[in-house]
Motif scaffolding. Structure first.
Motif, PDB file in Angstrom:
ATOM      1  N   MET A  59       0.822  -1.214   0.000  1.00  0.00           N
ATOM      2  CA  MET A  59       0.000   0.000   0.000  1.00  0.00           C
ATOM      3  C   MET A  59       0.854   1.261   0.000  1.00  0.00           C
ATOM      4  SD  MET A  59      -3.173  -0.567  -0.403  1.00  0.00           S
ATOM      5  CE  MET A  59      -3.705   1.114  -0.063  1.00  0.00           C
ATOM      6  N   MET A  60       2.021   1.211   0.625  1.00  0.00           N
ATOM      7  CA  MET A  60       2.936   2.354   0.527  1.00  0.00           C
ATOM      8  C   MET A  60       3.340   2.542  -0.933  1.00  0.00           C
ATOM      9  SD  MET A  60       5.360   1.604   3.808  1.00  0.00           S
ATOM     10  CE  MET A  60       4.626   1.161   5.386  1.00  0.00           C
ATOM     11  N   LEU A  62       1.527   1.775  -3.478  1.00  0.00           N
ATOM     12  CA  LEU A  62       0.388   2.345  -4.214  1.00  0.00           C
ATOM     13  C   LEU A  62       0.326   3.861  -4.031  1.00  0.00           C
ATOM     14  CD1 LEU A  62      -2.165   2.104  -5.915  1.00  0.00           C
ATOM     15  CD2 LEU A  62      -3.454   1.681  -3.810  1.00  0.00           C
ATOM     16  N   GLY A  63       0.450   4.333  -2.787  1.00  0.00           N
ATOM     17  CA  GLY A  63       0.408   5.777  -2.547  1.00  0.00           C
ATOM     18  C   GLY A  63       1.518   6.499  -3.299  1.00  0.00           C
ATOM     19  N   LEU A  64       2.711   5.899  -3.283  1.00  0.00           N
ATOM     20  CA  LEU A  64       3.848   6.492  -3.992  1.00  0.00           C
ATOM     21  C   LEU A  64       3.641   6.464  -5.500  1.00  0.00           C
ATOM     22  CD1 LEU A  64       6.735   7.602  -4.091  1.00  0.00           C
ATOM     23  CD2 LEU A  64       7.577   5.256  -3.790  1.00  0.00           C
ATOM     24  N   LEU A  66       0.852   6.455  -7.150  1.00  0.00           N
ATOM     25  CA  LEU A  66      -0.177   7.438  -7.532  1.00  0.00           C
ATOM     26  C   LEU A  66       0.386   8.852  -7.495  1.00  0.00           C
ATOM     27  CD1 LEU A  66      -3.312   6.032  -5.630  1.00  0.00           C
ATOM     28  CD2 LEU A  66      -2.832   5.860  -8.085  1.00  0.00           C
ATOM     29  N   ALA A  67       1.300   9.104  -6.553  1.00  0.00           N
ATOM     30  CA  ALA A  67       1.877  10.448  -6.423  1.00  0.00           C
ATOM     31  C   ALA A  67       2.931  10.730  -7.494  1.00  0.00           C
ATOM     32  CB  ALA A  67       2.496  10.619  -5.034  1.00  0.00           C
ATOM     33  N   GLN A  68       3.602   9.694  -7.968  1.00  0.00           N
ATOM     34  CA  GLN A  68       4.702   9.843  -8.942  1.00  0.00           C
ATOM     35  C   GLN A  68       4.423   8.954 -10.149  1.00  0.00           C
ATOM     36  OE1 GLN A  68       7.567  11.746  -8.959  1.00  0.00           O
ATOM     37  NE2 GLN A  68       6.833  12.828  -7.140  1.00  0.00           N
ATOM     38  N   GLN A  95      -7.235  -0.193  -8.450  1.00  0.00           N
ATOM     39  CA  GLN A  95      -6.604   1.075  -8.876  1.00  0.00           C
ATOM     40  C   GLN A  95      -5.785   0.920 -10.156  1.00  0.00           C
ATOM     41  OE1 GLN A  95      -7.091   4.127  -7.546  1.00  0.00           O
ATOM     42  NE2 GLN A  95      -8.619   3.139  -6.238  1.00  0.00           N
ATOM     43  N   ARG A 189      12.555  11.626   0.082  1.00  0.00           N
ATOM     44  CA  ARG A 189      11.755  12.729  -0.471  1.00  0.00           C
ATOM     45  C   ARG A 189      12.641  13.758  -1.165  1.00  0.00           C
ATOM     46  NH1 ARG A 189       8.769  15.967   2.345  1.00  0.00           N
ATOM     47  NH2 ARG A 189       6.900  15.872   1.083  1.00  0.00           N
ATOM     48  N   VAL A 192      13.522  12.552  -4.574  1.00  0.00           N
ATOM     49  CA  VAL A 192      12.396  12.570  -5.522  1.00  0.00           C
ATOM     50  C   VAL A 192      11.970  13.998  -5.852  1.00  0.00           C
ATOM     51  CG1 VAL A 192       9.979  11.884  -5.864  1.00  0.00           C
ATOM     52  CG2 VAL A 192      11.572  10.326  -4.728  1.00  0.00           C
ATOM     53  N   LEU A 193      11.927  14.836  -4.828  1.00  0.00           N
ATOM     54  CA  LEU A 193      11.286  16.159  -4.956  1.00  0.00           C
ATOM     55  C   LEU A 193      12.274  17.319  -4.935  1.00  0.00           C
ATOM     56  CD1 LEU A 193       8.554  15.318  -2.302  1.00  0.00           C
ATOM     57  CD2 LEU A 193       8.192  15.339  -4.783  1.00  0.00           C
TER      58      LEU A 193
END
Lengths: 200, 175
Positions: A59-60, A62-64, A66-68, A95, A189, A192-193
Motif C-alpha cells: 500500500m505504501m 500504491l500511494g507512492l 499514484l503520487a509519482q 486502482q 523525499r 524525488v522532490l
C-alpha cells in the motif's frame, strides 16, 4: 545467477539483478530480509527500507505510485509481510497503476523470528491471488531468465505487475540501513522532490 | 427541516481538503462520510481509493507523502482499531497522517458491537501519538478539520478529528 542449497535462486542475487542500472526506479523494501537485501544492493536515497509497518509495504507502493505516476515504483517484500496485508492486492487490482510492481521474495518462512513456515510453504499461491484480484500480469518465477524479464517489465511500466519469486531460505549476512526512519523518509523525499521536499 | 448550516458540514470538509491541496483520499466507507465521499469522487484532482481495511490507508498516506502528495484517511471509529500498529509508520518516519473519524458507539448507539471500539477510539489514537479534536456540533466541524490538517502537515504526525455521533445522528435500524 547464484542459487542456494535448495537449488532455488539466491535472494541477494535476485535483488541485485532487479536493481541493476535502476535509473529512476523508486524502491520500498518490506521489513526484515527484503530491507537488508535492497541495502546490500546499494544504500541509496531512492530506497525506503522498512523497519516496521508489517503488512503495509504494497500500500505504501500504491500511494507512492499514484503520487509519482511517471516513475517506476518497485515494492520488494517477503511472503510473510505480503500475507499480512494481502487485501492490498485487491485495492491495487482496482486502482491498477501502470508504474507499480510488487515483487515478493518468497522463502516460505518468517525469517526474522525463527524460520517458522508461512502459508506459501503449504501451497498458498500469492501470484494466483494477485491475478484473481485483478492484477493481470502476475508471475511465479523460479529462474534467472525470468528474473531478467521481470526487471525489464518493472521498467516498462505496463503494470500493475505482481511477481512471486521462489528463493532459497538460507539467511544472508545482515546489511542494515540507517535505523532513524525520519532520515530514511527525508532523504527519499529529497531525492524525488529536490530541496523543496523540506518546505512542503 | 434542519437548517442548511447544520447539514452542509461535509461540504465544508470538502472545501478544506481542496484548500489544503489533498490529492489522495483513502477510505473505508461510513454513512457519516457518504456526502463527503460523493464530493471527492466527483473531483478529478482527487484520487479516491477504497480500502479493504483501514490500516491500508495509513500505509498509503505514507507512500503518498514520500512522493510529495498530501492525503487524508476517512473512516468510522471501529476502523481506528484496525490502524493501531500501522500508525507506528507515521510516528517513526515523522510523516503526516490526518484522519477524519465518524464516531459510533456513543450518543444514542443501537448496536452493542460498536460501543467497545467507539469508547476506546480516543484512548487508542492518543496512545499511538495522535493529536485529537472533537466536533459534536456543526459549527465545530470546519475549525476542527482545519486544525487537524494543519497539525498533520505542519508538524508531521498523526492527527484526527472525531466527528461525534451527536453530530451525525445515531443509526437506529428502524427502532
Amino acid at each position: 545467477m547464484q542459487t542456494g542449497p535448495s537449488g532455488k535462486l539466491n535472494r541477494r542475487a535476485v535483488v541485485r539483478a532487479l536493481l541493476e542500472e535502476r535509473g529512476g526506479l523508486l524502491v520500498i523494501g518490506g521489513l526484515g530480509a527484503p530491507a537488508w537485501d535492497i541495502t546490500d544492493a546499494g544504500d541509496v536515497p531512492e530506497n525506503l527500507p522498512l523497519w516496521g509497518g508489517m503488512g503495509g509495504a504494497a500500500m505504501m507502493g500504491l500511494g507512492l505510485a499514484l503520487a509519482q505516476p511517471t516513475r517506476p515504483v518497485l515494492v520488494l517484500t517477503g511472503d510473510g509481510e505480503m500475507l499480512m496485508g494481502v487485501g492490498a492486492l485487491a485495492t491495487i487490482g482496482v486502482q491498477r497503476p501502470k508504474n507499480l510492481a510488487v515483487v515478493v521474495l518468497d522463502n516460505e518462512h518468517y525469517g526474522e523470528t525463527g524460520m517458522q513456515e508461512t502459508h506459501t510453504r503449504h501451497g498458498v499461491d500469492l501470484a494466483g491471488m494477485a491475478r484473481a484480484a485483478g492484477i493481470a500480469d502476475a508471475r511465479l518465477l523460479r529462474t534467472a531468465d525470468e528474473v531478467q524479464a521481470l526487471r525489464g517489465a518493472v521498467h516498462a511500466m505496463a503494470g500493475p505487475l505482481f511477481a512471486q519469486v521462489k528463493v532459497d531460505e538460507a539467511s544472508e549476512r545482515l546489511v542494515l540501513p540507517p535505523r532513524e526512519a525520519a532520515i530514511l523518509q527525508a532523504r527519499f523525499r529529497e531525492a524525488v522532490l529536490g530541496a523543496a521536499a523540506h518546505l512542503q | 427541516m434542519p437548517d442548511a448550516a447544520d447539514t452542509d458540514w461535509p461540504d465544508q470538509i470538502y472545501d478544506l481538503l481542496k484548500a489544503h491541496g489533498i490529492r489522495q483520499v483513502a477510505l473505508v466507507p461510513d454513512a457519516g462520510h457518504a456526502r463527503l465521499i460523493r464530493r471527492c469522487l466527483a473531483d478529478n484532482t482527487m484520487k479516491v481509493v477504497s480500502l479493504t481495511t483501514e490500516e491500508e490507508g495509513v500505509a498509503m498516506l505514507f507512500g503518498a507523502w514520500l512522493g510529495g502528495e498530501k492525503g487524508v484517511l476517512l473512516m468510522q471509529s471501529s476502523g481506528v482499531g484496525n490502524c493501531i500498529n500501522m500508525l507506528s509508520v507515521a510516528v517513526a518516519h515523522r510523516t503526516p497522517c490526518p484522519m477524519l473519524v465518524t464516531m459510533r458507539g456513543e450518543y444514542g448507539e443501537f448496536n452493542p458491537f460498536q460501543v467497545p471500539m467507539g469508547q476506546a477510539t480516543p484512548t487508542v489514537l492518543e496512545a499511538m501519538g495522535t493529536l485529537l479534536n472533537r466536533a459534536d456540533r456543526p459549527e465545530d466541524v470546519a475549525p476542527g478539520v482545519d486544525a487537524t490538517l494543519r497539525l498533520a502537515f505542519n508538524t508531521f504526525r498523526p492527527a484526527a478529528t472525531l466527528l461525534g455521533q451527536r453530530l451525525l445522528g445515531a443509526k437506529t435500524f428502524g427502532r
